[in-house]
Design a protein around this motif. Structure first.
Motif, PDB file in Angstrom:
ATOM      1  N   LYS A   1      44.728  33.274  48.382  1.00 47.55           N
ATOM      2  CA  LYS A   1      43.981  32.348  49.237  1.00 47.55           C
ATOM      3  C   LYS A   1      42.484  32.319  48.964  1.00 47.55           C
ATOM      4  O   LYS A   1      41.819  31.313  49.254  1.00 47.55           O
ATOM      5  N   GLU A   2      41.915  33.375  48.365  1.00 47.22           N
ATOM      6  CA  GLU A   2      40.462  33.508  48.332  1.00 47.22           C
ATOM      7  C   GLU A   2      39.751  32.378  47.594  1.00 47.22           C
ATOM      8  O   GLU A   2      38.643  31.989  47.968  1.00 47.22           O
TER       9      GLU A   2
ATOM     10  N   SER B   1      43.819  41.399  59.025  1.00 48.43           N
ATOM     11  CA  SER B   1      42.416  41.055  58.846  1.00 48.43           C
ATOM     12  C   SER B   1      41.538  41.545  59.963  1.00 48.43           C
ATOM     13  O   SER B   1      40.332  41.644  59.815  1.00 48.43           O
TER      14      SER B   1
ATOM     15  N   CYS C   1      45.757  37.501  50.307  1.00 46.30           N
ATOM     16  CA  CYS C   1      44.303  37.351  50.187  1.00 46.30           C
ATOM     17  C   CYS C   1      43.905  36.870  48.795  1.00 46.30           C
ATOM     18  O   CYS C   1      43.075  35.973  48.646  1.00 46.30           O
TER      19      CYS C   1
ATOM     20  N   SER D   1      36.831  41.085  53.832  1.00 49.87           N
ATOM     21  CA  SER D   1      38.254  41.072  54.181  1.00 49.87           C
ATOM     22  C   SER D   1      38.984  42.246  53.531  1.00 49.87           C
ATOM     23  O   SER D   1      39.903  42.832  54.119  1.00 49.87           O
ATOM     24  N   TYR D   2      38.573  42.606  52.307  1.00 47.95           N
ATOM     25  CA  TYR D   2      39.224  43.702  51.595  1.00 47.95           C
ATOM     26  C   TYR D   2      38.810  45.055  52.159  1.00 47.95           C
ATOM     27  O   TYR D   2      39.579  46.025  52.085  1.00 47.95           O
TER      28      TYR D   2
ATOM     29  N   SER E   1      37.261  39.284  45.880  1.00 44.56           N
ATOM     30  CA  SER E   1      37.970  40.514  45.520  1.00 44.56           C
ATOM     31  C   SER E   1      37.189  41.312  44.483  1.00 44.56           C
ATOM     32  O   SER E   1      37.155  42.554  44.530  1.00 44.56           O
TER      33      SER E   1
ATOM     34  N   ILE F   1      38.761  33.989  53.007  1.00 41.56           N
ATOM     35  CA  ILE F   1      38.806  35.372  52.542  1.00 41.56           C
ATOM     36  C   ILE F   1      37.429  35.704  51.979  1.00 41.56           C
ATOM     37  O   ILE F   1      36.932  35.018  51.083  1.00 41.56           O
TER      38      ILE F   1
ATOM     39  N   VAL G   1      46.098  35.073  57.397  1.00 45.93           N
ATOM     40  CA  VAL G   1      46.596  35.815  56.243  1.00 45.93           C
ATOM     41  C   VAL G   1      47.871  36.544  56.612  1.00 45.93           C
ATOM     42  O   VAL G   1      48.858  36.518  55.905  1.00 45.93           O
TER      43      VAL G   1
END
Length: 348
Positions: free
Chosen positions: A59-60, A18, A56, A189-190, A232, A185, A11
């Motif tokens: 890509k998620e 990350s 992110c 990750s968040y 997310s 992701i 990322v």
């Protein structure tokens, strides 16, 4: 050897977003945890974090299970087996002192393989073998300070035991079926990106918040209904549920802005409301409370499955992985096709 090359992009720099602050996050949670790669003590700038969030979000979707995943799991009769696998992963995190990110990687691998595999006749031993392979690969990829042995992974809460050669075969099959894409992701990750903000880690109250969010995200792994939402959205829901009288006003404003960044589209905001309602129900459940206090140990009852008092040893000669063969070849073909297209584009 082309199929063994992983050209997946990070990322951001593997030592900045990350993975940074992984060490601090675990220390804040009150345990001596095994850490993954990274462990930087330097936070990200706001600009760096905004850029990482954008990547992110882009890509998620690329490493989520396919559409109709819930229906797929139900059709294969895997709802109970999947729940058991996720419970086992959660217990392994505590027992083996693994990082949260390792567990979320393993869970992602498991769901993606179920989504890809066309086999309709899964047995419990197949699900257990796949789950062991997922955790083994995730730990090798993410736990840089120590390596888990096959014996350590299989020590508890499995009905079957497998030989190392069997698990190694399954690991290779897993890698091929996933197209060697091992950096998805996830909802966690968040959390990592949030905790990379040095300003956010200045109060002991934040420890309570992160602990609550992590517990909520672990629970979301077990409930298949959360699989319908983007990572997310799940992360933002956990942040919203964790806000209750925990943070200072300035931190609450910072977090609210962060949530807005990752669910800035209308559809995501609608999904956020649905996901948050689902999470609030589980927040009040006894199952969630058991996870939060570390005493989670029960499996859901099954009308057709009896937990065995003694494990069954599965001989390597009796393990037929042909059910995965067609999908593995197909995934390798897709990966090579993407590599060719990128090569042609770069040449032109």
């Amino acid at each position: 050897m082309d199929s063994l090359l992983c050209d997946e992009k990070w990322v951001v720099s593997p030592y900045s977003a990350s993975d940074c602050c992984e060490h601090e996050t675990f220390e804040m949670s009150g345990g001596s945890e095994r850490t993954g790669c990274g462990g930087s003590r330097f936070g990200m700038t706001q600009q760096e974090r905004d850029a990482a969030i954008a990547v992110c979000l882009e890509k998620e979707m690329g490493c989520m299970p396919g559409s109709g995943f819930v229906e797929c799991v139900e059709a294969k009769g895997l709802v109970f087996a999947r729940t058991r696998v996720m419970q086992w992963l959660i217990k392994c995190r505590s027992r083996l002192k693994l990082s949260y990110s390792t567990i979320f990687l393993a869970a992602n691998y498991f769901d993606r393989l179920i989504s890809i595999c066309k086999c309709q006749e899964w047995q419990l031993w197949i699900a257990e073998l796949v789950s062991i392979a997922c955790l083994s690969v995730a730990s090798k990829f993410n736990e840089t300070l120590s390596t888990l042995s096959i014996h350590e992974i299989q020590m508890e809460d499995l009905d079957h035991s497998f030989q190392p050669s069997t698990i190694q075969r399954m690991e290779l099959m897993l890698l091929q079926m996933l197209g060697w894409r091992l950096v998805p992701i996830t909802a966690y990750s968040y959390v990592e990106l949030l905790t990379c903000n040095g300003n956010f880690l200045t109060s002991h109250l934040h420890e309570q918040f992160i602990t609550k969010v992590n517990d909520l995200l672990l629970h979301s792994l077990m409930d298949i209904n959360f699989a319908e939402f983007r990572p997310s959205v799940i992360a933002a829901s956990a942040f919203q549920c964790g806000l209750d009288n925990v943070l200072t006003l300035s931190s609450t404003v910072c977090l609210t802005n962060y949530i807005h960044q990752i669910v800035c589209q209308d559809q995501r905001e609608i999904d956020l409301m649905k996901c948050q309602k689902l999470m609030e129900v589980w927040l009040a459940s006894e199952c969630f409370k058991a996870i939060a206090c570390g005493s989670f140990s029960c499996y859901p009852s099954s009308p057709v499955t009896v937990l065995l008092a003694k494990r069954i040893d599965v001989n390597d000669d009796h393990v037929d992985l042909s059910i995965f063969m067609v999908q593995a070849r197909s995934c390798i073909g897709i990966t090579k096709s993407k590599k060719t297209k990128r090569l042609r584009k770069s040449i032109s």
